[in-house]
Write a protein that holds these residues in place. Structure first.
Motif, short mmCIF file in Angstrom:
data_model
loop_
_atom_site.label_atom_id
_atom_site.label_comp_id
_atom_site.label_asym_id
_atom_site.label_seq_id
_atom_site.Cartn_x
_atom_site.Cartn_y
_atom_site.Cartn_z
N VAL A 166 1.52 -0.74 4.03
CA VAL A 166 2.47 -0.63 3.26
C VAL A 166 1.74 -1.41 1.52
N MET A 167 1.16 -2.28 1.64
CA MET A 167 0.41 -2.73 0.38
C MET A 167 -0.28 -2.01 -0.28
N LEU A 168 -1.12 -1.36 0.55
CA LEU A 168 -2.09 -0.19 0.00
C LEU A 168 -1.43 0.98 -0.71
N ASP A 169 -0.13 1.34 -0.19
CA ASP A 169 0.55 2.30 -0.60
C ASP A 169 1.28 1.80 -1.89
N ALA A 170 1.72 0.67 -1.94
CA ALA A 170 2.36 0.19 -3.18
C ALA A 170 1.42 0.02 -4.37
N ILE A 171 0.13 -0.29 -4.05
CA ILE A 171 -1.16 -0.43 -5.03
C ILE A 171 -1.34 1.04 -5.43
N LEU A 172 -1.38 1.78 -4.71
CA LEU A 172 -1.73 3.31 -5.36
C LEU A 172 -0.55 4.03 -5.73
N TRP A 222 -1.52 -5.02 -9.36
CA TRP A 222 -1.57 -5.15 -7.94
C TRP A 222 -2.28 -6.23 -7.42
N GLU A 223 -2.20 -7.34 -8.10
CA GLU A 223 -2.74 -8.72 -7.74
C GLU A 223 -2.24 -9.28 -6.46
N TYR A 224 -0.90 -9.24 -6.54
CA TYR A 224 0.01 -9.95 -5.32
C TYR A 224 -0.18 -9.17 -3.95
N ASN A 225 -0.15 -7.73 -4.26
CA ASN A 225 -0.28 -7.09 -3.14
C ASN A 225 -1.61 -7.16 -2.62
N PHE A 226 -2.70 -7.36 -3.21
CA PHE A 226 -4.11 -7.51 -2.88
C PHE A 226 -4.38 -8.90 -2.20
N GLN A 231 15.35 7.75 -3.12
CA GLN A 231 15.68 8.26 -4.51
C GLN A 231 14.84 7.62 -5.53
N TRP A 232 14.53 6.34 -5.41
CA TRP A 232 13.37 5.74 -6.16
C TRP A 232 11.91 5.99 -5.93
N LEU A 233 11.61 6.50 -4.45
CA LEU A 233 10.27 7.07 -4.37
C LEU A 233 10.22 8.36 -5.00
N GLU A 234 11.18 9.09 -4.84
CA GLU A 234 11.19 10.55 -5.36
C GLU A 234 11.07 10.56 -6.97
N SER A 235 11.68 9.67 -7.67
CA SER A 235 11.63 9.35 -8.83
C SER A 235 10.04 9.08 -9.25
N LEU A 236 9.33 8.80 -8.33
CA LEU A 236 7.96 8.41 -8.59
C LEU A 236 6.96 9.59 -8.26
N GLY A 237 7.58 10.50 -7.92
CA GLY A 237 6.91 11.94 -7.60
C GLY A 237 6.41 12.09 -6.00
N ILE A 238 7.08 11.27 -5.45
CA ILE A 238 6.58 11.53 -3.82
C ILE A 238 7.32 12.80 -3.39
N GLY A 239 8.29 13.28 -4.14
CA GLY A 239 8.73 14.62 -3.76
C GLY A 239 9.81 14.42 -2.61
N PHE A 240 10.33 15.58 -1.76
CA PHE A 240 11.35 15.92 -1.21
C PHE A 240 11.38 14.70 0.16
N ARG A 241 10.12 14.45 0.73
CA ARG A 241 10.00 13.65 1.74
C ARG A 241 10.14 12.21 1.41
N GLY A 242 11.01 11.80 0.24
CA GLY A 242 11.09 10.42 -0.06
C GLY A 242 11.82 9.83 1.20
N ARG A 243 12.84 10.14 1.70
CA ARG A 243 13.75 9.63 2.63
C ARG A 243 12.93 9.50 4.12
N PHE A 244 11.76 10.03 4.39
CA PHE A 244 11.07 9.88 5.50
C PHE A 244 9.95 8.79 5.12
N TRP A 245 9.44 8.81 3.96
CA TRP A 245 8.68 7.58 3.45
C TRP A 245 9.38 6.41 3.48
N SER A 246 10.77 6.39 2.94
CA SER A 246 11.46 4.99 2.69
C SER A 246 11.49 4.52 4.05
N ILE A 247 11.95 5.24 5.31
CA ILE A 247 12.19 4.85 6.57
C ILE A 247 11.00 4.37 7.20
N ALA A 248 9.83 5.04 6.96
CA ALA A 248 8.47 4.70 7.31
C ALA A 248 7.88 3.38 6.75
#
Length: 133
Positions: free
Chosen positions: A86-92, A107-111, A41-58
């Motif tokens: 995962v860190m690159l995704d978090a940055i982007l 994105w300092e910590y992720n980097f 649900q949080w991912l979908e609120s960021l605009g990930i779309g209907f695939r939020g459940r897939f990406w959350s598990i991934a």
């Protein structure tokens, strides 16, 4: 026993166990996490779309499995690669818009994490590993 191997073990355990914990938050809702439903649900609120459940598990699997491999020193490069993805995704997706510095949500910590796991993957896990593969 070499100090280099001890140092690499400390780095691997701290980062690997931390990522195992983050993955557990996403996959199981442990350690105060939202589990796959809440995280999707949080991912979908960021605009990930209907695939939020897939990406959350991934994301949870990449963090958990990457953390296990990195901590154990088994297939360290694969574990580092999963963590870097995962860190690159978090940055982007989350941090890029906030600039570099973490005090502004950047994105300092992720980097830094990406640099450390890549460095360990390039150096090698050291002598103290669970399985030599």
């Amino acid at each position: 026993m070499t100090l280099v191997s001890v140092g690499l073990l400390i780095i691997r355990l701290v980062i690997g166990i931390t990522f195992m914990g983050h993955g557990s938050q996403k996959l199981f809702g442990w350690f105060g996490g939202y589990g796959p439903v809440g995280f999707s649900q949080w991912l979908e609120s960021l605009g990930i779309g209907f695939r939020g459940r897939f990406w959350s598990i991934a994301a949870g699997l990449f963090e958990f499995v990457g953390g296990v491999l990195f901590a154990f020193g088994t297939l360290t490069g694969v574990g580092a690669g999963l963590i870097i993805i995962v860190m690159l995704d978090a940055i982007l997706i989350v941090h890029r818009k906030n600039g570099y510095w973490i005090d502004n949500g950047g994105w300092e910590y992720n980097f830094v994490l990406m640099a450390v796991v890549l460095g360990v993957a390039l150096i090698g896990p050291g002598s103290y590993v669970l399985f030599h593969l």
